[in-house]
Write an enzyme that holds these catalytic residues in place. Sequence first.
Site, short mmCIF file in Angstrom:
data_model
loop_
_atom_site.label_atom_id
_atom_site.label_comp_id
_atom_site.label_asym_id
_atom_site.label_seq_id
_atom_site.Cartn_x
_atom_site.Cartn_y
_atom_site.Cartn_z
N ASP A 47 0.82 -1.21 0.00
CA ASP A 47 0.00 0.00 0.00
C ASP A 47 0.86 1.27 0.00
O ASP A 47 0.63 2.19 0.78
CB ASP A 47 -0.95 -0.02 1.21
CG ASP A 47 -2.02 1.08 1.12
OD1 ASP A 47 -2.28 1.57 0.00
OD2 ASP A 47 -2.59 1.44 2.17
N HIS A 90 -3.11 0.45 11.78
CA HIS A 90 -2.80 -0.94 11.45
C HIS A 90 -1.31 -1.15 11.27
O HIS A 90 -0.56 -0.19 11.12
CB HIS A 90 -3.52 -1.33 10.14
CG HIS A 90 -3.41 -0.27 9.08
ND1 HIS A 90 -4.38 0.66 8.84
CD2 HIS A 90 -2.41 0.03 8.21
CE1 HIS A 90 -4.01 1.47 7.87
NE2 HIS A 90 -2.81 1.12 7.48
N GLN A 158 -3.16 -5.47 5.83
CA GLN A 158 -3.04 -4.40 6.84
C GLN A 158 -3.98 -4.74 8.00
O GLN A 158 -5.20 -4.58 7.87
CB GLN A 158 -3.40 -3.04 6.23
CG GLN A 158 -2.33 -2.52 5.28
CD GLN A 158 -2.82 -1.38 4.40
OE1 GLN A 158 -3.82 -1.52 3.69
NE2 GLN A 158 -2.11 -0.26 4.41
N ARG A 188 2.55 12.60 10.80
CA ARG A 188 1.26 12.58 10.09
C ARG A 188 0.53 11.33 10.58
O ARG A 188 0.95 10.21 10.32
CB ARG A 188 1.50 12.50 8.59
CG ARG A 188 0.25 12.24 7.76
CD ARG A 188 0.68 11.81 6.36
NE ARG A 188 -0.42 11.54 5.46
CZ ARG A 188 -1.07 10.38 5.38
NH1 ARG A 188 -0.76 9.39 6.18
NH2 ARG A 188 -2.03 10.21 4.49
N ASP A 190 -1.90 8.67 10.36
CA ASP A 190 -2.62 8.09 9.22
C ASP A 190 -3.97 7.51 9.64
O ASP A 190 -4.08 6.86 10.69
CB ASP A 190 -1.74 6.97 8.63
CG ASP A 190 -2.32 6.35 7.40
OD1 ASP A 190 -2.41 7.05 6.38
OD2 ASP A 190 -2.70 5.15 7.45
N GLU A 232 -4.76 12.94 9.41
CA GLU A 232 -5.24 12.56 8.08
C GLU A 232 -6.60 11.92 8.28
O GLU A 232 -6.73 10.73 8.57
CB GLU A 232 -4.28 11.58 7.41
CG GLU A 232 -4.61 11.36 5.93
CD GLU A 232 -5.15 9.98 5.58
OE1 GLU A 232 -5.54 9.79 4.42
OE2 GLU A 232 -5.20 9.09 6.45
N HIS A 296 -0.82 11.92 -2.51
CA HIS A 296 -0.59 10.58 -3.08
C HIS A 296 -1.89 9.80 -3.21
O HIS A 296 -1.92 8.74 -3.82
CB HIS A 296 0.39 9.83 -2.18
CG HIS A 296 -0.22 9.51 -0.84
ND1 HIS A 296 -0.45 10.48 0.11
CD2 HIS A 296 -0.71 8.36 -0.33
CE1 HIS A 296 -1.03 9.93 1.16
NE2 HIS A 296 -1.20 8.64 0.91
N ASP A 297 -2.97 10.28 -2.56
CA ASP A 297 -4.23 9.54 -2.58
C ASP A 297 -5.16 10.06 -3.67
O ASP A 297 -4.89 11.05 -4.35
CB ASP A 297 -4.91 9.64 -1.21
CG ASP A 297 -4.34 8.61 -0.23
OD1 ASP A 297 -3.87 7.55 -0.69
OD2 ASP A 297 -4.35 8.88 0.98
N ARG A 421 -4.16 4.80 -7.94
CA ARG A 421 -3.45 5.93 -7.33
C ARG A 421 -2.00 6.01 -7.80
O ARG A 421 -1.37 7.06 -7.75
CB ARG A 421 -3.50 5.83 -5.79
CG ARG A 421 -4.89 6.04 -5.22
CD ARG A 421 -4.91 5.83 -3.72
NE ARG A 421 -4.50 4.47 -3.37
CZ ARG A 421 -4.36 4.04 -2.11
NH1 ARG A 421 -4.58 4.86 -1.10
NH2 ARG A 421 -3.99 2.80 -1.86
C1 GLC Z 1 -4.26 6.64 4.37
C2 GLC Z 1 -3.19 6.80 3.31
C3 GLC Z 1 -3.50 5.88 2.17
C4 GLC Z 1 -3.54 4.47 2.68
C5 GLC Z 1 -4.50 4.33 3.87
C6 GLC Z 1 -4.28 3.04 4.59
O1 GLC Z 1 -5.50 7.05 3.93
O2 GLC Z 1 -3.09 8.12 2.91
O3 GLC Z 1 -2.55 6.00 1.14
O4 GLC Z 1 -3.95 3.61 1.65
O5 GLC Z 1 -4.30 5.34 4.83
O6 GLC Z 1 -3.08 3.10 5.32
#
Ligand code: GLC
Length: 543
Positions: A47, A90, A158, A188, A190, A232, A296-297, A421
């Site tokens: 990922d 995770h 994950q 950051r 996540d 995030e 990146h998303d 992505r």
């Molecule tokens: C966040 C990340 C993304 C990832 C997801 C799972 O949203 O920005 O890229 O796939 O978490 O970790």
Amino acid sequence: MLGGVCYVDLFSGNLKRIKEKTPYFKELGINYLHLMPFYKTPASDNDGGYAVSSYRQIDQTIGSIGELKALCRELKRQNISTVADFVINHTSDEHEWAARAKLGEKSFTHFYYMFDDRSIPDEYEKTLREIFPAERQGSFTFYEKLDKWVWTTFHSFQWDLNYSNPEVFNAMAGEMLFLANCGIDILRLDAVAFIWKEMGTSCENLPQAHSIIKAFNAICRIAAPALIFKSEAIVHPDEVKKYIHPDECQLSYNPLLMAVLWTCLASQEVRLLNVSMRKRFEIHPHCAWVNYIRCHDDIGWTFDDTDAQELHIHPYFHRQWLNEFYSGIFEGSFSSGLLFQENLKTGDARISGTAASLAGLEKALAARDEDLITLAIKRILLLHGIIMTIGGIPLIYLGDEIGQLNDYGYQKEPGKAKDSRWVHRPKMDWQKYELRNSDQTVESRIFKGLKKLIDIRKSHKVLSGNEMQVIDTANDHIFGFMRRSQKENYFVFSNFSPSRQNLSMPLVDKPGNKEYFSELITGTQIPVKQDYVMQPYQQIIIF
Ligand code: GLC
């Protein structure tokens, strides 16, 4: 502050070479550098680094902990803050905790959510949303060797951490402080929305998730007081805001601004942006938005449904249309994006693509049409001009500053092919970067335009800070806002349409008896008392 974000391997190959790029970061003006997850991960399916196998080891193809520490030291010397990911929801299924759980070690099976049969997962799933529906159904994965169902909100590799077990919190706090000791300035956090689960709920944004982040934050205040958090949370805008507080996350992505900017670029009108920013921009004065165009998303259309309804915009059909527009299906669309995670049950989808490709540069270059190229460049600069001036920290997805296009190569790579992505995560083309200083290349037109905006931001303090007031421009194509300062008020107007638009200057309540505004992008004077004709996608910053 001005941020930049990149993947270590795709940007420069490894950590050492990131260090060698500091002159470039200085040239651009970046003093906040987010390095996408650089930790040890499973070799293929990972990922994009968000399946972490160890926080204490670096992906060996890009470097070592020693090199990370050296890089943080060097960046600090250059006044650049280092931002790293802390993936709290995770771990990968190859993390030591998961590996020991797989061996049946009780203390580690309790690090994750594991169920003997489908009865409890079925019960939970009645109220859960599917995050990656194109890949698999549901939120649980059967792990054969243990004969158990494991909670996996994202990919099957994950495994969601079980924070109802205090050992998990303690262990993750240890990992967090390890990163602080490496010299990371900003973590950051996540996928913050998902860290607490409660039967019968969506298991997103629950109050306990906030308590856990506050507890992590409290530990930092004691043991690593300079470390701050960026949240995030790509969820409903009301929920995004709840993570923002000096005691929780001091910074937050602003997914609403990002998504609505693209919405308006497609529709050529700014009513949804006006309403969204009027209602939802203000946050705690000691915190800041991180405003971005692309990351990146994917882009999810996260505006509030009632905001849209107020304007007689049908939220469902508007989102459907935006997906058609940005995937290029809609006739006349300038965009070359791709759909991401299309959900055939609900009709939802999100959009992938680089800023340049979404803004029309890819199609314009393919058509070799100078006028279309110019319009695409103007769109790219228009959106960046807003994040540079609206308040908060602008974050540039590195590559966008020279107009990197979609890279379709991922479709042939195992571990990436199913995830669109990757189309907007190209390897940096340093030859293209060289063109940033050549006369009149596309790269230099974008780079120099952006650099000008960066310089304006840096030399006018009023453009940082949070306070912002949306202005009614009486023209649905022109977005306007005011940045107040004790000395003088600044106004930013942006024309979202490809045609000329009239801006009534008297709308701007101008104190004093000045006859002209100074305009910062063109360096010209604009009469205060006359209407101003804005060119296609023009932006003006006046005071
Ligand atoms: C966040 C990340 C993304 C990832 C997801 C799972 O949203 O920005 O890229 O796939 O978490 O970790």
